[in-house]
Scaffold this motif. Structure first.
Motif, mmCIF file in Angstrom:
data_model
loop_
_atom_site.group_PDB
_atom_site.id
_atom_site.type_symbol
_atom_site.label_atom_id
_atom_site.label_comp_id
_atom_site.label_asym_id
_atom_site.label_seq_id
_atom_site.Cartn_x
_atom_site.Cartn_y
_atom_site.Cartn_z
ATOM 1 N N PRO A 1 -30.677 -31.594 -55.071
ATOM 2 C CA PRO A 1 -31.284 -32.867 -54.685
ATOM 3 C C PRO A 1 -31.934 -33.586 -55.862
ATOM 4 C CG PRO A 1 -32.734 -31.045 -54.089
ATOM 5 C CD PRO A 1 -31.437 -30.433 -54.550
ATOM 6 N N ALA A 2 -31.881 -34.902 -55.819
ATOM 7 C CA ALA A 2 -32.644 -35.719 -56.767
ATOM 8 C C ALA A 2 -34.099 -35.640 -56.312
ATOM 9 C CB ALA A 2 -32.137 -37.154 -56.750
ATOM 10 N N SER A 3 -34.864 -34.764 -56.925
ATOM 11 C CA SER A 3 -36.225 -34.487 -56.470
ATOM 12 C C SER A 3 -37.270 -34.990 -57.462
ATOM 13 C CB SER A 3 -36.401 -32.983 -56.210
ATOM 14 O OG SER A 3 -35.976 -32.215 -57.327
ATOM 15 N N ASP A 4 -37.170 -34.577 -58.732
ATOM 16 C CA ASP A 4 -38.118 -35.029 -59.754
ATOM 17 C C ASP A 4 -37.610 -36.354 -60.314
ATOM 18 O OD1 ASP A 4 -39.814 -35.456 -61.879
ATOM 19 O OD2 ASP A 4 -39.046 -33.785 -63.084
ATOM 20 N N LEU A 5 -37.883 -37.439 -59.606
ATOM 21 C CA LEU A 5 -37.293 -38.731 -59.983
ATOM 22 C C LEU A 5 -37.763 -39.243 -61.342
ATOM 23 C CD1 LEU A 5 -37.228 -40.559 -56.533
ATOM 24 C CD2 LEU A 5 -35.483 -39.139 -57.612
ATOM 25 N N PRO A 6 -39.066 -39.201 -61.664
ATOM 26 C CA PRO A 6 -39.454 -39.664 -63.002
ATOM 27 C C PRO A 6 -38.769 -38.864 -64.105
ATOM 28 C CG PRO A 6 -41.375 -39.539 -61.574
ATOM 29 C CD PRO A 6 -40.246 -38.880 -60.833
ATOM 30 N N THR B 1 -42.249 -35.269 -51.289
ATOM 31 C CA THR B 1 -43.325 -34.277 -51.182
ATOM 32 C C THR B 1 -43.908 -34.173 -49.776
ATOM 33 O OG1 THR B 1 -44.948 -35.923 -51.922
ATOM 34 C CG2 THR B 1 -43.987 -34.492 -53.602
ATOM 35 N N LEU B 2 -43.355 -34.917 -48.817
ATOM 36 C CA LEU B 2 -43.838 -34.770 -47.447
ATOM 37 C C LEU B 2 -43.509 -33.369 -46.936
ATOM 38 C CD1 LEU B 2 -42.673 -38.162 -45.884
ATOM 39 C CD2 LEU B 2 -45.018 -37.494 -46.419
ATOM 40 N N PRO B 3 -44.395 -32.753 -46.165
ATOM 41 C CA PRO B 3 -44.080 -31.433 -45.610
ATOM 42 C C PRO B 3 -42.844 -31.501 -44.721
ATOM 43 C CG PRO B 3 -46.420 -31.964 -45.343
ATOM 44 C CD PRO B 3 -45.746 -33.215 -45.803
ATOM 45 N N VAL B 4 -41.996 -30.493 -44.840
ATOM 46 C CA VAL B 4 -40.815 -30.360 -43.981
ATOM 47 C C VAL B 4 -41.108 -29.235 -42.997
ATOM 48 C CG1 VAL B 4 -38.345 -29.839 -43.914
ATOM 49 C CG2 VAL B 4 -39.287 -31.186 -45.811
ATOM 50 N N PRO B 5 -41.321 -29.556 -41.720
ATOM 51 C CA PRO B 5 -41.786 -28.553 -40.765
ATOM 52 C C PRO B 5 -40.683 -27.692 -40.159
ATOM 53 C CG PRO B 5 -41.696 -30.689 -39.705
ATOM 54 C CD PRO B 5 -41.306 -30.914 -41.139
ATOM 55 N N VAL B 6 -39.497 -27.711 -40.764
ATOM 56 C CA VAL B 6 -38.367 -26.902 -40.294
ATOM 57 C C VAL B 6 -37.842 -26.091 -41.475
ATOM 58 C CG1 VAL B 6 -37.751 -28.545 -38.480
ATOM 59 C CG2 VAL B 6 -36.730 -28.782 -40.759
ATOM 60 N N PRO B 7 -37.015 -25.071 -41.250
ATOM 61 C CA PRO B 7 -36.481 -24.282 -42.359
ATOM 62 C C PRO B 7 -35.816 -25.157 -43.418
ATOM 63 C CG PRO B 7 -36.041 -23.174 -40.298
ATOM 64 C CD PRO B 7 -36.620 -24.507 -39.938
ATOM 65 N N LEU B 8 -36.124 -24.839 -44.683
ATOM 66 C CA LEU B 8 -35.659 -25.658 -45.802
ATOM 67 C C LEU B 8 -34.899 -24.789 -46.797
ATOM 68 C CD1 LEU B 8 -35.581 -28.264 -47.516
ATOM 69 C CD2 LEU B 8 -37.849 -27.651 -48.387
ATOM 70 N N ASP C 1 -36.589 -26.223 -60.633
ATOM 71 C CA ASP C 1 -37.559 -25.121 -60.571
ATOM 72 C C ASP C 1 -38.975 -25.672 -60.442
ATOM 73 O OD1 ASP C 1 -35.449 -23.396 -60.932
ATOM 74 O OD2 ASP C 1 -36.029 -22.754 -62.951
ATOM 75 N N GLY C 2 -39.267 -26.698 -61.237
ATOM 76 C CA GLY C 2 -40.605 -27.288 -61.199
ATOM 77 C C GLY C 2 -40.900 -27.934 -59.866
ATOM 78 N N TYR C 3 -39.900 -28.625 -59.305
ATOM 79 C CA TYR C 3 -40.098 -29.254 -57.996
ATOM 80 C C TYR C 3 -40.366 -28.194 -56.938
ATOM 81 C CZ TYR C 3 -39.057 -31.433 -53.531
ATOM 82 O OH TYR C 3 -39.137 -31.844 -52.225
ATOM 83 N N VAL C 4 -39.532 -27.161 -56.911
ATOM 84 C CA VAL C 4 -39.692 -26.117 -55.899
ATOM 85 C C VAL C 4 -41.034 -25.413 -56.063
ATOM 86 C CG1 VAL C 4 -38.803 -23.888 -55.108
ATOM 87 C CG2 VAL C 4 -37.222 -25.779 -55.533
ATOM 88 N N ALA C 5 -41.418 -25.154 -57.289
ATOM 89 C CA ALA C 5 -42.705 -24.492 -57.520
ATOM 90 C C ALA C 5 -43.845 -25.333 -56.965
ATOM 91 C CB ALA C 5 -42.910 -24.234 -59.016
ATOM 92 N N GLY C 6 -43.755 -26.651 -57.141
ATOM 93 C CA GLY C 6 -44.789 -27.529 -56.600
ATOM 94 C C GLY C 6 -44.838 -27.510 -55.092
ATOM 95 N N ARG C 7 -43.659 -27.476 -54.465
ATOM 96 C CA ARG C 7 -43.642 -27.429 -53.005
ATOM 97 C C ARG C 7 -44.174 -26.087 -52.494
ATOM 98 N NH1 ARG C 7 -45.118 -30.681 -51.947
ATOM 99 N NH2 ARG C 7 -44.543 -30.603 -49.746
ATOM 100 N N CYS C 8 -43.864 -25.024 -53.218
ATOM 101 C CA CYS C 8 -44.379 -23.704 -52.827
ATOM 102 C C CYS C 8 -45.899 -23.661 -52.927
ATOM 103 C CB CYS C 8 -43.753 -22.614 -53.702
ATOM 104 S SG CYS C 8 -41.995 -22.335 -53.390
ATOM 105 N N ALA D 1 -47.815 -26.047 -52.487
ATOM 106 C CA ALA D 1 -48.341 -26.875 -51.393
ATOM 107 C C ALA D 1 -48.206 -26.189 -50.034
ATOM 108 C CB ALA D 1 -47.627 -28.224 -51.380
ATOM 109 N N GLY D 2 -47.595 -25.005 -50.011
ATOM 110 C CA GLY D 2 -47.466 -24.270 -48.765
ATOM 111 C C GLY D 2 -46.173 -24.495 -48.012
#
Length: 271
Positions: free
Chosen positions: A90-95, A188-195, A212-219, A221-222
């Motif tokens: 996914p295009a996650s870290d847009l900047p 960065t919105l929480p995804v309340p279903v399996p991801l 890796d950096g994006y996923v680490a940030g989401r982790c 965040a819970g």
């Protein structure tokens, strides 16, 4: 293979592609609404006999849209049962993505899409302020072409020519209003279903380090994330028929429709 599972595929071509108005390339909220609206519209086709469950898949631009879909679905489309979200490269870290495009062969094509879309969607993003005067005509031409059409060869040739010019951007796209709008569209919105997030380790467009950096940030965040990396796979090869991702994606999706539980927290591959 998907039809063979007894599933249906619902795809959106996004806003502004063949319809009036700008295409919001890498703009999260309208892209996600289009995905959810497509599922709603498909249910108007009575003969399709669609069931109530949905699993969202998306690759690249669509991967970012899938993440946004998971984030807004409960509020925007509570009538839809979303069982899981699979974001593939996914295009996650847009900047970070946009700032790296000048170093990517043909990256000016994607840069043209981004700066043109953001200038059209957000009045505070000044196209002329971010694009070098000598590149503006070419960038606007590239932004009007689709990657799937023959004319994109012209775009690629122009991009290769532009890639030798370090001044395609008149300003750092990560700064100012464009940078702020790109940051605003990081999913960065929480995804309340399996991801599920999948990433090719040979991807030079959406790089493994940025993912890796994006996923680490989401982790941190819970967010629950099942993160999988695939050696030797670049951006497109990740989703080609012979990719090891494909059978895993089908199995993961079957489990979502079956209501199988997922492991909480983050599953992150060891490097």
């Amino acid at each position: 293979e998907v039809i063979g599972q007894g599933w249906a595929v619902v795809q959106t071509d996004y806003l502004g592609l063949g319809t009036e108005g700008p295409h919001p390339y890498l703009v999260g909220d309208p892209s996600a609404r289009a995905v959810l609206d497509a599922s709603r519209a498909a249910r108007e086709l009575a003969q399709a006999r669609l069931g109530p469950q949905n699993v969202v898949w998306g690759h690249s631009q669509g991967g970012g849209a899938a993440l946004w879909t998971g984030g807004i679905a409960a509020g925007y489309a509570p009538d839809l049962a979303i069982e899981g979200v699979a974001a593939l490269a996914p295009a996650s870290d847009l900047p970070g993505l946009v700032e790296s495009l000048p170093a990517v062969t043909g990256g000016s094509v994607f840069a043209a899409y981004v700066v043109s879309a953001y200038a059209a969607v957000y009045p505070d993003v000044d196209f002329a302020g971010y694009v070098q005067p000598t590149a503006r005509v070419v960038v606007r031409e590239m932004a009007g072409r689709c990657l799937a059409e023959p004319g994109v060869l012209v775009s690629v040739l122009n991009a290769l020519a532009l890639s030798r010019d370090p001044l395609v951007f008149a300003a750092n796209p990560g700064d100012g209003t464009l940078g702020a709008r790109l940051a605003q569209n990081v999913p960065t919105l929480p995804v309340p279903v399996p991801l599920l997030v999948a990433q090719g380790e040979a991807d030079s467009l959406i790089t493994p380090d940025s993912q890796d950096g994006y996923v680490a940030g989401r982790c941190r965040a819970g967010q629950q994330v099942d993160y999988r990396r695939y050696p030797g796979r670049d951006h497109v090869a990740l989703v080609e028929p012979d990719s090891p991702l494909i059978p895993e994606l089908l199995e993961w999706t079957r489990d979502r429709f079956a209501g199988e539980p997922v492991t909480g927290g983050c599953i992150v591959p060891q490097r």
